[in-house]
Design an enzyme around this catalytic site. Structure first.
Site, mmCIF file in Angstrom:
data_model
loop_
_atom_site.group_PDB
_atom_site.id
_atom_site.type_symbol
_atom_site.label_atom_id
_atom_site.label_comp_id
_atom_site.label_asym_id
_atom_site.label_seq_id
_atom_site.Cartn_x
_atom_site.Cartn_y
_atom_site.Cartn_z
ATOM 1 N N TRP A 1 0.856 -1.188 0.000
ATOM 2 C CA TRP A 1 0.000 0.000 0.000
ATOM 3 C C TRP A 1 0.887 1.232 0.000
ATOM 4 C CZ3 TRP A 1 -0.203 4.049 3.531
ATOM 5 C CH2 TRP A 1 -1.155 5.039 3.215
ATOM 6 N N GLU B 1 -3.038 -2.990 -2.628
ATOM 7 C CA GLU B 1 -4.184 -2.410 -1.926
ATOM 8 C C GLU B 1 -4.603 -1.068 -2.510
ATOM 9 O OE1 GLU B 1 -5.502 -1.135 2.633
ATOM 10 O OE2 GLU B 1 -3.507 -1.943 2.224
ATOM 11 N N LYS C 1 -7.248 2.426 -2.777
ATOM 12 C CA LYS C 1 -7.850 3.384 -1.854
ATOM 13 C C LYS C 1 -8.579 4.461 -2.646
ATOM 14 C CE LYS C 1 -6.917 5.699 2.519
ATOM 15 N NZ LYS C 1 -5.941 5.921 3.591
ATOM 16 N N ASP D 1 -9.915 -3.099 1.500
ATOM 17 C CA ASP D 1 -9.962 -2.543 2.850
ATOM 18 C C ASP D 1 -11.333 -1.935 3.068
ATOM 19 O OD1 ASP D 1 -9.749 -0.412 4.941
ATOM 20 O OD2 ASP D 1 -7.671 -1.068 5.033
ATOM 21 N N HIS E 1 -11.711 1.893 2.513
ATOM 22 C CA HIS E 1 -11.098 2.531 1.354
ATOM 23 C C HIS E 1 -12.054 2.822 0.206
ATOM 24 C CE1 HIS E 1 -6.618 1.493 2.309
ATOM 25 N NE2 HIS E 1 -7.259 2.064 3.311
ATOM 26 N N HIS F 1 -8.697 -6.335 4.450
ATOM 27 C CA HIS F 1 -8.324 -5.566 5.628
ATOM 28 C C HIS F 1 -9.633 -5.110 6.264
ATOM 29 C CE1 HIS F 1 -3.841 -4.301 5.053
ATOM 30 N NE2 HIS F 1 -4.017 -5.603 5.124
ATOM 31 N N ASP G 1 -11.912 6.752 6.137
ATOM 32 C CA ASP G 1 -11.046 5.621 6.481
ATOM 33 C C ASP G 1 -10.397 5.858 7.837
ATOM 34 O OD1 ASP G 1 -9.518 3.287 6.247
ATOM 35 O OD2 ASP G 1 -7.871 4.374 5.322
ATOM 36 N N ASP H 1 -10.412 3.816 10.535
ATOM 37 C CA ASP H 1 -9.851 2.620 11.181
ATOM 38 C C ASP H 1 -10.274 2.455 12.632
ATOM 39 O OD1 ASP H 1 -8.322 1.535 9.000
ATOM 40 O OD2 ASP H 1 -6.979 3.235 9.205
ATOM 41 N N ASP I 1 -7.241 -4.236 10.417
ATOM 42 C CA ASP I 1 -6.497 -2.984 10.246
ATOM 43 C C ASP I 1 -7.243 -1.858 10.941
ATOM 44 O OD1 ASP I 1 -4.857 -0.946 9.511
ATOM 45 O OD2 ASP I 1 -5.342 -0.994 7.377
#
Length: 423
Positions: free
Chosen positions: A190, A231, A233, A264, A267, A291, A299, A301, A331
């Site tokens: 990433w 990855e 995004k 993810d 993302h 993820h 994003d 997390d 993640d």
């Protein structure tokens, strides 16, 4: 646990088992199957993504860890001790996901493009002792050569070459993990590359990124030891208007070059979910990396909760018989609460979601759907939401000798008092 409580959990399990048996679900077999599901637990929850290269440095690349809860791990020993504590609260055998910034260089300055397997020897020995697999990530952020938000797509060839060399070194470290531990290490690339405002030339950075990736992956590595993933995004802090490695870019690259695509949960657009993408991607790709995170408007997390989307992700994996084809990684990082608790909550919820999905009579529901009986489909899906999956979960924890229910919280509180508060 008191004998009386143990007996109550076992008795409750027997009642739940009988209820599921009416739908042809063997809960004993489900518990055998759930134990084979390995979650890749991310090391960076324990220290707010600081790593050991420059623990006092600030995060860049669109990454933020907010909060200042006391007790963050300050060195490898503390981080491993914290992870050990978390593992005592999680049933099953799992994996650990490392970033390159968690290298141990014995106080010597080693540039990221010069990292070698020897700098992760302690992690490998630790994982061997616990029977864990390791996964890996190059760290293309929080570095002077990523300060302008560009790495593998940078117009300066010297900068690109540095990050290419770093990713190549990361692949060799991953191969070392796989050889030593007997399980393939998934290495996820990433990068934060993008622009805050609207670019004129969207093509040139993507061409440079493609060329960089081609160079990184030029050396073939035995997939028994190492797997490559890329990855995508939608946007990031500092790359709000344009991200070089978009979903379309990496999906195309992964499928063309036989790499794993990483999805993810944070993302994509706020109303866009990765659960809907799993079956689409696996029509054309052998394997997939997830993820799992919890975005809150972006994003961000957040710690994974047992939300509808988490359950949908698990259901897609189970209903499609994708368990052997989907690598599940976590993640999230929250510095506003006890970090051990954050790990425990998120990881336990991911396993719970998979267990609940396995307790669904999916074959029967597929038949009902194929026959056009959408009324029965809807009715049963709703009824199964309140089936006694919690009793199955408690019994699973009991048999694996980890905390049942909220008992783990007391363990965290004691650990905070005895260990974290003294840091």
């Amino acid at each position: 646990m008191e004998m009386k409580n143990r007996e109550a959990i076992i008795e409750t399990y027997k009642l739940a088992k009988a209820k599921y048996e009416k739908w042809g679900i063997d809960t004993d077999k489900v518990l055998e199957d759930i134990e084979k599901v390995a979650i890749s637990i991310h090391c960076w929850q324990g220290d707010d993504v600081r790593g050991f290269e420059n623990p006092e440095g600030s995060l860049t690349g669109g990454i933020q860890a907010t909060g200042s809860y006391p007790g963050a791990a300050r060195n490898p020993e503390e981080l491993r001790a914290d992870i050990d504590k978390v593992l005592t609260m999680i049933p099953g055998k799992h994996r650990l996901n490392l970033h390159a910034i968690y290298a141990e260089t014995n106080g010597q300055k080693v540039e990221r493009n010069e990292l070698k397997p020897e700098h992760f020897k302690n992690w490998v020995e630790w994982a061997k002792e616990r029977g864990l697999g390791l996964d890996f990530n190059p760290s293309c952020f929080s570095h002077e050569l990523s300060a302008d938000g560009l790495t593998l797509s940078h117009p300066d060839k010297k900068v690109r070459d540095f990050w290419i060399e770093h990713c190549k070194a990361s692949r060799k470290i991953s191969e070392y993990f796989g050889k030593e531990l007997g399980t393939a290490s998934v290495t996820n690339v990433w990068i934060p590359d993008g622009y805050k405002d609207i670019p004129v030339d969207r093509l040139a950075p993507r061409k440079r990124l493609q060329e960089s990736l081609d160079e990184i992956f030029k050396e073939e590595i035995n997939p028994a030891y190492h797997l490559d993933a890329v990855e995508c995004k939608l946007f990031g802090i500092g790359s709000e208007s344009y991200v070089v490695g978009s979903h379309e870019f990496y999906m195309g690259y992964a499928l063309k070059n036989n790499k794993l695509l990483t999805l993810d949960a944070g993302h994509f657009h706020p109303t866009e979910v990765i659960s809907d993408k799993i079956s689409s991607v696996l029509n054309f790709s052998d394997e997939l990396l997830l993820h799992v995170s919890r975005p809150v408007r972006w994003d961000s997390d957040h710690v994974v909760l047992l939300t509808d989307e988490l359950r949908n992700i698990a259901e897609e994996i189970v209903r499609g018989n994708f368990i052997d084809r989907v690598h599940i990684g976590l993640d999230f990082f929250d510095a506003s609460i006890n970090r051990i608790a954050a790990w425990a909550i998120g990881t336990r919820n991911m396993i719970k979601a998979m267990l609940i999905a396995m307790l669904e009579p999916s074959d029967y529901l597929k038949d009902v759907e194929a026959n056009g009986d959408y009324t029965t489909r809807l009715a049963l899906l709703e009824e199964f939401k309140t089936y006694p999956s919690g009793a199955i979960w408690d019994y699973y924890c009991l048999t694996k000798e980890v905390a049942v229910g909220e008992e783990w919280l007391e363990e965290v509180q004691n650990y905070e008092k005895e260990v974290l508060s003294k840091r």
